[in-house]
Design an enzyme around this catalytic site. Structure first.
Site, PDB file in Angstrom:
ATOM      1  N   GLU A  51       0.825  -1.217   0.000  1.00  0.00           N
ATOM      2  CA  GLU A  51       0.000   0.000   0.000  1.00  0.00           C
ATOM      3  C   GLU A  51       0.850   1.253   0.000  1.00  0.00           C
ATOM      4  OE1 GLU A  51      -3.391   2.019   2.872  1.00  0.00           O
ATOM      5  OE2 GLU A  51      -3.468  -0.144   2.503  1.00  0.00           O
TER       6      GLU A  51
ATOM      7  N   TYR B 242      -0.778  -2.318  14.134  1.00  0.00           N
ATOM      8  CA  TYR B 242      -1.666  -1.605  13.209  1.00  0.00           C
ATOM      9  C   TYR B 242      -2.627  -0.691  13.973  1.00  0.00           C
ATOM     10  CZ  TYR B 242      -4.775  -0.936   9.196  1.00  0.00           C
ATOM     11  OH  TYR B 242      -5.513  -0.387   8.181  1.00  0.00           O
TER      12      TYR B 242
END
Length: 689
Positions: A9, A304
């Site tokens: 990403e 995360y």
């Protein structure tokens, strides 16, 4: 050997995976590429049909036969490079290494569809970017047809389509009816309604005077209260003075109660809880906290951050010693870490505690915590340092003793009147020793007291007070209101749905929604608080009882999206219900009578080219002379140019220091100044990157 293309990403994650890959032996060769977040987006209406370019109620609702993507201008180069890479090499499959969650699925598969790729896909899935986590994810790629991944992908796509249909159709209708650009959104509009409701309460509030009566007993003070109602407010000054006249020189202890309170450490951080705590302690906005947490994640220091969960999975908790040990190199935690690691029984108790470790309460990701990577010599910004230590303290605290206090409440009697005082004594500071820097003034303990003890009254005082209006929302309280949106509806079943859906928005989008409301002029920041503008108030009042205003709408559809992920409903069923709703909702919207005040032009100065006034527009500051092309954008390299900045530029002065992101990805601060018609950067020695 088979070849695969791994697409991350962000470039930073790609480099991290590359580094680990070079140390591994896999049965296939991996080539690497990286997005820069979203590289494609759903097309605008006019790109489907030319007639949809018109802002006309008769063409609504706009529903494409199939949904298509276009390449974002800002990401065109990246898109073309990956497209060429796919064409130039014979890959057997692609590895999707976008963030492990719904949005990561959307970023990858919107590109995958736009580029017309037909190759099989494997999923790289991890909540951490440590070397061991990356190695494990590379060794255990998930097939794209895995039920959870497939359902997550479908939910991600339909969420973006639903937002397109609601946002564009209702924005068109509102703009035509209201006579100016009025943006409507599934999450944005109910969030605005929350702020507007509070603003109207403040505007309509009428302060009412009341009085209190206080006696000073030397070591502490006590407040008069009504023994029957427990109310300490006195309606008139006359009554307060009458009470004062009846009080003698002594008070007798009528009742004393002491209760021990044991408070264990709070749960680990979800993003919401981290944003609230950072706002409370440091005044960080929700978007600032998210950006800082994302940076720490990319530096491998925390897990995360875009998570709704406050729990750890059992598998991670069993090996939590390594995470705790990583803090042992920091002087402020050395003793605490050593005590925790020496107490194996306490670690086991936490691992088996449903308060902190519960596989059933996990979402896409577990709670935010630090990784096993030591801070070492890594350079952190002041903001990163603060957020890292908030997360570190929260992890350590769950393995420490509880905070224990003895709370004492005393009732005193003077003449025929009763008075109350409270105090507490700390029996064990427990985990709160980690938070000494943040502690505010503590409640004072009461002296030893016994029933029937007689105490001299030193002085008495009548206090004149007024009722206070509701307090405006801050980042912390508005995020909390969005999460607990069920408070704004009366129906019990709808409250349950909102609770299950975890309010409106997601941990990843709430900050973005708030910033968007500010950018389009519907709310403003005043210090740490949010205030609805007249424009925002007019919009909500004009929408009346349309369900786009209520948090119920987004909760119901978020629940349906979750049902797709859980396999309870099919994608086709969701889409069918969605189209029916869009048609009905747009029709009801068109029937509304909207009254929104015209936008007042904000003049920021004189044009340096032609001398006409420069006014604030939606995307920047524009010369009012249509023949003149002078323009200052509100966003330059991700730096926000405020009206104050524009006024300074036009008056020949330098702006404040603004934070920019260069094309290389590096960030730094600089001032701006106008040289002729061109904007130039002015660096201080400390600001250069």
């Amino acid at each position: 050997m088979k070849k695969a293309l791994l697409i991350a990403e962000k470039p930073s994650l790609m480099r991290d995976i590359q580094k680990v890959y070079k140390t591994m032996k896999l049965p296939y060769e991996i080539h690497f590429a990286s997005f820069v977040g979203h590289v494609v987006e759903l097309k605008e209406p006019h790109e489907y049909k030319a007639e949809w370019k018109k802002w006309d109620l008769n063409i609504l609702p706009m529903i494409p036969e199939r949904y298509e993507f276009r390449v974002k201008k800002s990401a065109y180069k990246v898109y073309k490079e990956i497209e060429q890479q796919l064409k130039a090499n014979q890959y057997e499959f692609i590895i999707n290494a976008c963030d492990a969650g719904m949005e990561g699925e959307n970023i990858f598969y919107s590109f995958y569809k736009r580029v017309g790729c037909k190759l099989p896909v494997k999923r790289f899935w991890t909540s951490q970017t440590t070397d061991s986590a990356i190695r494990d994810a590379l060794s255990n790629l998930i097939d794209e047809n895995d039920l959870l991944i497939r359902n997550l992908r479908n939910a991600a796509m339909y969420r973006s389509v639903f937002d397109w249909l609601i946002g564009l159709n209702l924005t068109r209708a509102a703009t035509v009816k209201g006579g100016r650009i009025i943006k409507i959104g599934r999450v944005m509009t109910p969030t605005l309604a929350i702020v507007v409701k509070r603003e109207l309460e403040i505007q309509q509030f009428k302060p009412e005077p009341y009085f209190q009566f206080e006696i000073d007993l030397g070591h502490f003070k006590a407040l008069w209260f009504d023994l029957k109602t427990n109310d300490n407010k006195i309606k008139t000054l006359q009554i307060a003075q009458q009470i004062q006249s009846q009080i003698g020189n002594t008070a007798i202890v009528h009742d004393v109660k002491t209760e021990r309170k044991i408070m264990h450490a709070p749960s680990l951080h979800s993003l919401l809880e981290l944003q609230k705590e950072a706002n409370k302690f440091f005044g960080f906005t929700s978007s600032e906290t998210l950006k800082i947490a994302q940076s720490l994640y990319e530096k491998k220091l925390i897990t995360y951050p875009r998570t709704e969960s406050k729990h750890l999975p059992t598998s991670l908790a069993k090996n939590i010693d390594a995470n705790i040990q990583s803090l042992g190199t920091l002087s402020e935690y050395q003793d605490v870490v050593q005590n925790i690691l020496n107490n194996k029984k306490q670690i086991a108790n936490v691992i088996h505690s449903k308060k902190y470790v519960d596989d059933k309460k996990l979402t896409d990701h577990h709670a935010i915590t630090i990784t096993e990577v030591p801070l070492g010599n890594k350079k952190l910004s002041p903001g990163e340092f603060k957020i890292y230590h908030l997360i570190a303290r929260r992890l350590l605290s769950i393995f420490m003793p509880p905070y224990v206090i003895d709370k004492t409440a005393v009732v005193l009697k003077a003449a025929s009147h009763f008075f109350k005082a409270n105090g507490h004594v700390v029996a064990d500071k427990g985990y709160t020793v980690l938070y000494e820097l943040f502690k505010k003034k503590q409640e004072q303990p009461l002296p030893p007291l016994q029933v029937n003890m007689e105490l001299p009254i030193h002085t008495t005082q009548v206090l004149s007070k007024k009722t206070e209006p509701p307090i405006r929302y801050t980042d912390s309280t508005l995020l909390d209101a969005m999460f607990h949106a069920g408070r704004f509806v009366e129906d019990k079943e709808l409250q349950r749905i909102l609770k299950d859906a975890e309010g409106i928005g997601t941990s990843a989008t709430r900050a973005e929604i708030i910033e968007k409301l500010i950018s389009i002029g519907m709310i403003t920041r005043e210090g740490k608080s949010f205030k609805a503008t007249q424009f925002g108030i007019d919009v909500i009042i004009s929408l009346k009882n349309h369900d786009i205003v209520s948090p119920v709408l987004t909760a119901v559809w978020s629940k349906k999206l979750k049902d797709i992920v859980d396999g309870h409903i099919s994608s086709s069923q969701f889409y069918s219900e969605m189209l029916q709703y869009v048609k009905e909702s747009t029709g009801r919207f068109i029937a509304l009578d909207m009254e929104v005040a015209e936008k007042q032009e904000v003049i920021v100065g004189k044009c340096i080219v032609c001398g006409h006034v420069v006014v604030e527009g939606f995307k920047g500051y524009t010369c009012s002379n249509k023949a003149c092309k002078f323009f200052i954008s509100k966003s330059i390299m991700k730096g926000k140019i405020t009206t104050t900045d524009a006024k300074k530029l036009l008056s020949g002065r330098e702006t404040r220091e603004i934070r920019f992101t260069w094309k290389s990805g590096k960030k730094g601060k600089a001032k701006l100044k106008l040289v002729g018609e061109n904007i130039e950067f002015v660096f201080s020695n400390k600001s250069k990157t």
